[in-house]
Design a protein around this motif. Structure first.
Motif, PDB file in Angstrom:
ATOM      1  N   ASP A   5       8.395 -18.690  28.696  1.00  0.00           N
ATOM      2  CA  ASP A   5       7.706 -19.595  29.750  1.00  0.00           C
ATOM      3  C   ASP A   5       7.967 -19.260  30.961  1.00  0.00           C
ATOM      4  O   ASP A   5       8.869 -18.288  31.424  1.00  0.00           O
ATOM      5  CB  ASP A   5       8.670 -20.892  29.787  1.00  0.00           C
ATOM      6  CG  ASP A   5       8.270 -21.719  28.202  1.00  0.00           C
ATOM      7  OD1 ASP A   5       7.442 -21.440  27.590  1.00  0.00           O
ATOM      8  OD2 ASP A   5       9.131 -22.921  28.077  1.00  0.00           O
ATOM      9  N   ARG A  11       2.099 -28.162  31.074  1.00  0.00           N
ATOM     10  CA  ARG A  11       3.496 -27.884  30.897  1.00  0.00           C
ATOM     11  C   ARG A  11       4.344 -29.269  30.545  1.00  0.00           C
ATOM     12  O   ARG A  11       3.723 -30.197  30.333  1.00  0.00           O
ATOM     13  CB  ARG A  11       4.322 -27.618  32.191  1.00  0.00           C
ATOM     14  CG  ARG A  11       3.907 -28.680  33.328  1.00  0.00           C
ATOM     15  CD  ARG A  11       5.006 -28.358  34.454  1.00  0.00           C
ATOM     16  NE  ARG A  11       4.919 -29.265  35.549  1.00  0.00           N
ATOM     17  CZ  ARG A  11       5.451 -30.433  35.629  1.00  0.00           C
ATOM     18  NH1 ARG A  11       6.323 -30.920  34.601  1.00  0.00           N
ATOM     19  NH2 ARG A  11       5.291 -31.443  36.612  1.00  0.00           N
ATOM     20  N   THR A  12       5.534 -29.132  29.900  1.00  0.00           N
ATOM     21  CA  THR A  12       6.400 -30.343  29.379  1.00  0.00           C
ATOM     22  C   THR A  12       6.731 -30.912  30.714  1.00  0.00           C
ATOM     23  O   THR A  12       6.428 -30.657  32.147  1.00  0.00           O
ATOM     24  CB  THR A  12       7.581 -29.943  28.681  1.00  0.00           C
ATOM     25  OG1 THR A  12       8.271 -29.181  29.473  1.00  0.00           O
ATOM     26  CG2 THR A  12       6.979 -29.056  27.472  1.00  0.00           C
ATOM     27  N   ASP A  15       9.689 -30.127  32.212  1.00  0.00           N
ATOM     28  CA  ASP A  15      10.166 -29.292  32.922  1.00  0.00           C
ATOM     29  C   ASP A  15       9.233 -28.538  33.556  1.00  0.00           C
ATOM     30  O   ASP A  15       8.196 -27.837  33.059  1.00  0.00           O
ATOM     31  CB  ASP A  15      10.983 -28.287  31.770  1.00  0.00           C
ATOM     32  CG  ASP A  15      11.659 -26.923  32.490  1.00  0.00           C
ATOM     33  OD1 ASP A  15      11.274 -26.835  33.702  1.00  0.00           O
ATOM     34  OD2 ASP A  15      12.282 -26.211  31.556  1.00  0.00           O
ATOM     35  N   SER A  71       7.947 -24.577  32.466  1.00  0.00           N
ATOM     36  CA  SER A  71       7.685 -24.551  30.999  1.00  0.00           C
ATOM     37  C   SER A  71       6.257 -24.195  30.748  1.00  0.00           C
ATOM     38  O   SER A  71       5.746 -24.246  29.565  1.00  0.00           O
ATOM     39  CB  SER A  71       8.041 -25.829  30.185  1.00  0.00           C
ATOM     40  OG  SER A  71       7.022 -27.014  30.813  1.00  0.00           O
ATOM     41  N   ASN A 106       3.481 -21.983  29.590  1.00  0.00           N
ATOM     42  CA  ASN A 106       3.404 -20.964  28.634  1.00  0.00           C
ATOM     43  C   ASN A 106       1.987 -20.402  28.434  1.00  0.00           C
ATOM     44  O   ASN A 106       1.407 -19.122  29.086  1.00  0.00           O
ATOM     45  CB  ASN A 106       4.233 -21.265  27.213  1.00  0.00           C
ATOM     46  CG  ASN A 106       4.157 -20.010  26.456  1.00  0.00           C
ATOM     47  OD1 ASN A 106       3.186 -19.402  25.778  1.00  0.00           O
ATOM     48  ND2 ASN A 106       5.303 -19.342  26.427  1.00  0.00           N
TER      49      ASN A 106
END
Length: 149
Positions: A71, A90-91, A93, A96, A98
């Motif tokens: 990530d 992203r999440t 986070d 995160s 990718n």
């Protein structure tokens, strides 16, 4: 590399995106790397919300996956989320992101400073507009080919 573009060939035609390494060098490098490896070829737009954005880049077509690469740390910038803006999904986070990304249909300034903007559609936005809508769409649009040039 200032004028490098990413061309997404969709069912209805080509979407040309100006890459912005000046805003997010690591994210642009990742997208360039994945496109060069053919990662995005055949990948669906799995989440398309009318008036908001079209999200793709998940190899499973579900929004649950990414590439096998690590990530990325966020590269938040001051570029606004407006029509044609390309930004990383992203999440919760912030570090995160990718392989998944989204393209804004309209202004979404509430995302500003929370997601990494890495590009801007310069032509073919009508093809993004034409993507089947849904979460997920019944018959999702597919990236036939993604080429950086």
């Amino acid at each position: 590399m200032a004028d490098t573009t990413l061309t997404l060939t969709l069912d209805t035609g080509d979407v040309v995106i100006k890459l912005r390494p000046d805003l997010a060098p690591n994210h642009v490098a990742r997208i360039t790397e994945l496109a060069g490896e053919g990662f995005y070829d055949g990948v669906k737009f799995h989440r398309v919300i009318d008036g908001f954005m079209a999200q793709g880049g998940c190899p499973h077509g579900t929004g649950t996956g990414g590439s096998d690469k690590p990530d990325l740390a966020q590269e938040f910038n001051s570029e606004p989320h407006v029509r044609g803006t390309c930004s990383m999904a992203r999440t919760m986070d912030p570090n995160s992101a990718n392989s998944q990304f989204f393209i804004c249909f309209g202004d979404a300034e509430f995302l500003d400073g929370q997601y990494t903007v890495w590009g801007q559609v310069t032509s073919g936005m009508e093809h993004v507009d034409a993507l089947p809508k849904g979460e997920p769409p019944a018959n999702p649009g597919v990236i036939q080919k993604a080429v950086v040039g």
